[in-house]
Scaffold this active site. Structure first.
Site, mmCIF file in Angstrom:
data_model
loop_
_atom_site.group_PDB
_atom_site.id
_atom_site.type_symbol
_atom_site.label_atom_id
_atom_site.label_comp_id
_atom_site.label_asym_id
_atom_site.label_seq_id
_atom_site.Cartn_x
_atom_site.Cartn_y
_atom_site.Cartn_z
ATOM 1 N N ASP A 117 0.939 -0.927 -0.064
ATOM 2 C CA ASP A 117 -0.052 -0.035 -0.179
ATOM 3 C C ASP A 117 0.921 1.280 -0.045
ATOM 4 O OD1 ASP A 117 -2.728 1.112 0.367
ATOM 5 O OD2 ASP A 117 -1.874 1.807 2.267
ATOM 6 N N GLU A 175 1.458 -0.329 -5.009
ATOM 7 C CA GLU A 175 0.421 0.904 -5.472
ATOM 8 C C GLU A 175 1.296 2.104 -5.726
ATOM 9 O OE1 GLU A 175 -3.174 3.261 -3.695
ATOM 10 O OE2 GLU A 175 -1.547 2.521 -2.185
#
Length: 529
Positions: free
Chosen positions: A214, A273
């Site tokens: 993330d 990401e």
């Protein structure tokens, strides 16, 4: 099955299964509820593995299920090595991994290394310890500016809106690029890296096959924390304006550490990401000693126009090839509007989403699907009282947040929430007009969106034409394109014009809409060999 670290030399001959993998993102809260509380859980996922096997996906990506106060639905992690009771326990996780592996499905999970929850034991200790303490050094605390330090240390803004700084009782400020309950970690402190390594090994030893990182572009911060250009906040990572909050060069050393750990565990991987629209910057994350895959969000941000989509594909292929890595394609996830709604909603939006499903599944590299896109789900216009996303609830909010793309999946029956929960509870309301979109309703309908995805995934995995890492382009009418996979030979034609067009020569394997007198209709795509 438990996995233990092995010597890096054993990694060299391990299969790189992720290079052409079809991943399926399970937003755990919204997938399937096994205990009737209205929130999806790990046992719910395990109970639906048969569906995922039938769909034909190769691997899962599970969103965070760790212990959390759920201020950001699990992306505010209080303990990254424990399962939150809302989702089950470690035994449920182990059973899910074991059953998925028995079905030939890999399991990857989210890790959140940029920040923690404000209820993490480290942050609680930091607040208690005071300025200048080792406990505070695990986070980014600073004195304020202006009279009595009453102004934030710099002008950075939060992704969720408002300042990226919150002041505490003793006068210092802490940084949070997201919600105020998600304080950013200080990656200049070696304890932070050591803790992430411990977390990676904990889950790898339990058998996971990889991680989604993330905010993979956000952990490192420049030491001086210079002011950002305020225009960068709305620039969608184009790099047009100075934005020191993200994509600092120091982040690459963090990814090298992650890669070193993974290299000790054969056949494991990491995808990042990475919100950057700069192709060279994206390629840096995919160097041989960093991430295996990097999310490319260009297709998400490209409108339904053949020329624009072709340019996006070409740039994405080039960026990945520069680093010697496979490209990674996605059209949606839990943070963006579903593609049916992005492409106009209604029948037109669905037709275009079906066409783009064939485009992305025709491309070389890894593909990420978001749960529900295979059912043709669109965003849901939720009432104000149902909204839960901190992005929508923030006092400076300028949009309605991401809840509309996170509504629980419809499985079966004619009454909402359509089998998501046996008790009829669901943490977000499921619209009644989804009765025709349930898995049950679509499974035996050969014309359904679910059937289209199943056929496309099966062809992608089994047909010899769906092979090769290169793409070549045909000449095509205005508003259209045709690409060919090489050396396999699969042709994918897309029509974004307002008129039917002739298809390239070949046998039609699959089309997103019925042909009209052998012609490809508007808002449609087809595969040929």
């Amino acid at each position: 099955m438990r996995r233990t670290a092995e010597q890096p030399t054993e990694k060299q001959n391990a299969p790189q299964w992720w290079r052409d993998c079809v991943f399926y993102q399970v937003y755990v809260r919204s997938f399937a509820d096994s205990d009737g509380d209205g929130v999806g859980d790990l046992e719910g996922v395990r109970n639906r593995l048969g569906y995922l096997e039938l769909l034909g996906v190769d691997a899962l990506w599970l969103t965070p299920f760790y212990r959390s106060p759920m201020a950001d639905h699990g992306y505010d992690v209080a303990d990254p090595r424990a399962v939150d009771p809302l989702f089950g326990d470690l035994a449920a996780f182990d059973a899910l991994v074991a059953d998925a592996h028995r079905r030939g499905i890999k399991v990857t999970i989210d890790v959140v290394p940029n920040h923690t929850s404000d209820e993490h034991e480290w942050f609680v200790a930091a607040l208690a310890a005071g300025p200048g303490s080792p406990e505070r050094d695990r986070y980014i605390f600073r004195d304020g500016t202006g009279t009595d330090g009453a102004a934030p240390p710099n002008n950075w803004v939060s992704v969720f809106g408002g300042p990226a700084w919150t002041r505490i009782a003793d006068g210092q400020w802490y940084l949070h690029l997201f919600g105020s309950r998600q304080p950013d970690l200080n990656w200049a402190n070696p304890e932070v890296g050591a803790d992430l390594e411990q977390t990676l090994r904990f889950w790898l030893d339990r058998g996971v096959d990889g991680f989604r990182i993330d905010v993979a572009h956000g952990m490192a911060k420049p030491a001086t924390l210079p002011d950002m250009d305020p225009r960068a906040a709305g620039a969608f990572a184009t790099g047009e304006f100075f934005d020191p909050r993200f994509d600092d060069d120091g982040v690459h050393e963090i990814h090298r550490m992650i890669r070193k750990v993974l290299d000790e565990y054969p056949s494991t991987m990491a995808v990042g990401e990475i919100w950057t629209m700069n192709d060279d910057r994206l390629a840096h994350y995919l160097r041989p000693d960093e991430l295996h895959l990097g999310f490319n969000f260009r297709l998400v941000l490209t409108h339904f126009d053949a020329d624009a989509i072709q340019a996006t594909i070409e740039r994405s292929l080039t960026a990945a090839a520069t680093a010697g890595a496979p490209p990674t394609w996605t059209l949606s996830n839990h943070d963006v509007w579903r593609q049916v709604s992005r492409y106009g909603g209604g029948r037109q939006g669905l037709d275009r989403a079906r066409a783009m499903a064939l485009v992305q599944l025709a491309l070389p590299g890894a593909v990420y699907l978001y749960n529900g896109e295979e059912l043709g789900l669109g965003n849901v216009d939720l009432p104000d009282e149902a909204l839960t996303d901190p992005r929508a609830l923030h006092e400076d909010a300028t949009d309605r947040g991401r809840d509309g793309a996170r509504v629980p999946l419809p499985w079966e029956g004619t009454e909402t929430p359509f089998g998501f929960s046996d008790t009829g509870r669901s943490w977000l309301p499921v619209p009644a007009d989804w009765a025709e979109l349930t898995v049950e309703a679509q499974l035996e309908d050969t014309e359904s969106t679910l059937s289209l995805y199943r056929q496309a995934i099966e062809l992608r995995q089994q047909h010899p034409a769906c092979s090769g890492d290169e793409v070549e382009w045909y000449g095509a009418p205005a508003g259209c394109f045709a690409l060919r996979r090489r050396p396999g030979g699969l042709i994918c034609a897309l029509n974004t014009s307002a008129s039917p067009v002739a298809l390239p020569p070949g046998e039609v394997l699959l089309s997103s809409a019925p042909l009209r007198d052998g012609m490809l209709p508007p808002d449609a795509a087809a595969w040929l060999v």
